[in-house]
Design a protein around this motif. Structure first.
Motif, mmCIF file in Angstrom:
data_model
loop_
_atom_site.group_PDB
_atom_site.id
_atom_site.type_symbol
_atom_site.label_atom_id
_atom_site.label_comp_id
_atom_site.label_asym_id
_atom_site.label_seq_id
_atom_site.Cartn_x
_atom_site.Cartn_y
_atom_site.Cartn_z
ATOM 1 N N VAL A 123 0.833 -1.198 0.000
ATOM 2 C CA VAL A 123 0.000 0.000 0.000
ATOM 3 C C VAL A 123 0.870 1.252 0.000
ATOM 4 O O VAL A 123 0.702 2.159 -0.802
ATOM 5 C CB VAL A 123 -0.939 0.010 1.232
ATOM 6 C CG1 VAL A 123 -1.782 1.276 1.252
ATOM 7 C CG2 VAL A 123 -1.826 -1.218 1.236
ATOM 8 N N TYR A 179 1.388 -3.414 3.903
ATOM 9 C CA TYR A 179 0.759 -4.303 2.930
ATOM 10 C C TYR A 179 -0.658 -4.648 3.364
ATOM 11 O O TYR A 179 -0.930 -4.824 4.556
ATOM 12 C CB TYR A 179 1.559 -5.602 2.783
ATOM 13 C CG TYR A 179 2.834 -5.452 1.993
ATOM 14 C CD1 TYR A 179 2.951 -5.983 0.710
ATOM 15 C CD2 TYR A 179 3.925 -4.764 2.525
ATOM 16 C CE1 TYR A 179 4.134 -5.841 -0.018
ATOM 17 C CE2 TYR A 179 5.100 -4.611 1.800
ATOM 18 C CZ TYR A 179 5.198 -5.155 0.531
ATOM 19 O OH TYR A 179 6.355 -4.996 -0.190
ATOM 20 N N ASN A 180 -1.560 -4.766 2.397
ATOM 21 C CA ASN A 180 -2.896 -5.305 2.640
ATOM 22 C C ASN A 180 -2.908 -6.787 2.270
ATOM 23 O O ASN A 180 -2.171 -7.232 1.390
ATOM 24 C CB ASN A 180 -3.950 -4.564 1.831
ATOM 25 C CG ASN A 180 -4.331 -3.234 2.459
ATOM 26 O OD1 ASN A 180 -4.045 -2.986 3.630
ATOM 27 N ND2 ASN A 180 -4.968 -2.370 1.690
ATOM 28 N N HIS A 227 -5.214 -9.858 0.828
ATOM 29 C CA HIS A 227 -6.407 -10.184 0.049
ATOM 30 C C HIS A 227 -6.604 -11.702 0.106
ATOM 31 O O HIS A 227 -5.728 -12.463 -0.312
ATOM 32 C CB HIS A 227 -6.246 -9.724 -1.402
ATOM 33 C CG HIS A 227 -5.998 -8.253 -1.533
ATOM 34 N ND1 HIS A 227 -6.977 -7.363 -1.906
ATOM 35 C CD2 HIS A 227 -4.863 -7.512 -1.338
ATOM 36 C CE1 HIS A 227 -6.478 -6.139 -1.936
ATOM 37 N NE2 HIS A 227 -5.187 -6.206 -1.598
ATOM 38 N N ASN A 256 -1.658 -4.698 7.166
ATOM 39 C CA ASN A 256 -2.553 -3.635 7.601
ATOM 40 C C ASN A 256 -4.012 -4.077 7.576
ATOM 41 O O ASN A 256 -4.548 -4.563 8.565
ATOM 42 C CB ASN A 256 -2.337 -2.408 6.700
ATOM 43 C CG ASN A 256 -3.135 -1.216 7.146
ATOM 44 O OD1 ASN A 256 -3.379 -1.038 8.332
ATOM 45 N ND2 ASN A 256 -3.565 -0.391 6.205
ATOM 46 N N LYS A 257 -4.667 -3.983 6.442
ATOM 47 C CA LYS A 257 -6.077 -4.335 6.294
ATOM 48 C C LYS A 257 -6.222 -5.689 5.596
ATOM 49 O O LYS A 257 -5.323 -6.147 4.891
ATOM 50 C CB LYS A 257 -6.807 -3.269 5.472
ATOM 51 C CG LYS A 257 -6.680 -1.846 6.001
ATOM 52 C CD LYS A 257 -7.457 -1.644 7.279
ATOM 53 C CE LYS A 257 -7.410 -0.184 7.707
ATOM 54 N NZ LYS A 257 -8.180 0.056 8.946
ATOM 55 N N SER A 290 -12.374 1.101 -0.310
ATOM 56 C CA SER A 290 -12.088 1.025 1.128
ATOM 57 C C SER A 290 -13.234 0.417 1.933
ATOM 58 O O SER A 290 -13.030 -0.005 3.075
ATOM 59 C CB SER A 290 -11.750 2.414 1.671
ATOM 60 O OG SER A 290 -12.840 3.301 1.487
ATOM 61 N N GLU A 344 -12.429 -2.984 3.319
ATOM 62 C CA GLU A 344 -11.295 -3.155 4.221
ATOM 63 C C GLU A 344 -11.758 -3.598 5.605
ATOM 64 O O GLU A 344 -12.709 -3.058 6.167
ATOM 65 C CB GLU A 344 -10.504 -1.847 4.331
ATOM 66 C CG GLU A 344 -9.784 -1.466 3.035
ATOM 67 C CD GLU A 344 -8.999 -0.176 3.188
ATOM 68 O OE1 GLU A 344 -9.222 0.542 4.189
ATOM 69 O OE2 GLU A 344 -8.169 0.110 2.315
ATOM 70 N N ASN A 373 -10.378 -4.742 9.600
ATOM 71 C CA ASN A 373 -9.270 -4.624 10.542
ATOM 72 C C ASN A 373 -8.976 -5.965 11.200
ATOM 73 O O ASN A 373 -9.895 -6.699 11.592
ATOM 74 C CB ASN A 373 -9.603 -3.596 11.636
ATOM 75 C CG ASN A 373 -9.799 -2.208 11.079
ATOM 76 O OD1 ASN A 373 -9.105 -1.788 10.163
ATOM 77 N ND2 ASN A 373 -10.761 -1.486 11.623
#
Length: 207
Positions: free
Chosen positions: A80, A85-86, A88, A126-127, A190, A193, A195
């Protein structure tokens, strides 16, 4: 040339010292094809990304200390900004799922990914974003009935109750995708996303 030389520099040190050649999917700077049986999808990614498919979490890497034995089919982490990093997570199936089963598969994949990526010193996850890939998108993937009797309606997202402690939100918003299509995660919405719960305790570990 070593097998890990094809990967971005931020990954190389950890890949060369800890992981075997076939643990991660072959690096591709623009796209990954993820699949399970006859269900597949082409995912467009940014250059700094890594992909693990469920086969990499197979018998030899089954994480026997985890209570949750379920796992979704693929995980892609994507940069990101800086070292953020996100994650998936993709579940692919030909059949409908019960909410609890689907939630457990996402949780299991997230737990395994957190364990794997804890080896990478310069990566902070992160997410989390969740995806459910099916052969049909005109029916509700949770309930065994069509949404309308005569008209096909494109259902592109799903919201289910969160029945575990892995994620902070009470409800999980999931992006629905159709098999054999393509999807671009380079620019994400978003609203999907989620948490990661920072206060996860030993409930996931076998004592």
């Amino acid at each position: 040339m070593s097998w890990y030389d094809a990967y971005p520099d931020i990954f190389k040190e950890t890949l060369s010292s800890i992981f075997s050649k076939d643990f991660f999917s072959i690096y591709n700077p623009s796209q990954y094809i993820i699949y399970n049986s006859s269900v597949s999808i082409n995912i467009e990614v940014l250059e700094s990304s890594l992909c693990i498919q469920n086969t990499k979490f197979g018998k030899d890497n089954a994480f026997p200390y985890l209570k949750n034995k379920r796992c979704a089919d693929a995980i892609i982490i994507q940069k990101v900004k800086d070292n953020i990093y996100n994650m998936h997570i993709f579940e692919l199936t030909k059949k409908r799922k019960k909410e609890k089963e689907l939630c457990e598969q996402f949780e299991g994949a997230c737990l395994r990914a957190l364990a794997v990526f804890s080896y990478f010193k310069n990566i902070k996850l992160n997410k989390v974003l969740l995806y459910f890939v099916r052969k049909e998108t005109n029916t509700n993937p949770i309930f065994f009935k069509t949404m309308t009797s005569n008209t096909k309606v494109l259902i592109d997202e799903l919201e289910i109750e969160n029945n575990n402690y892995m994620f902070e939100q009470n409800k999980l918003k999931i992006k629905l995708l159709k098999s054999n299509d393509g999807y671009d995660i380079r620019n994400i919405n978003s609203k999907y996303e989620i948490n990661i719960n920072k206060n996860i305790t030993h409930y996931n570990i076998i004592s």
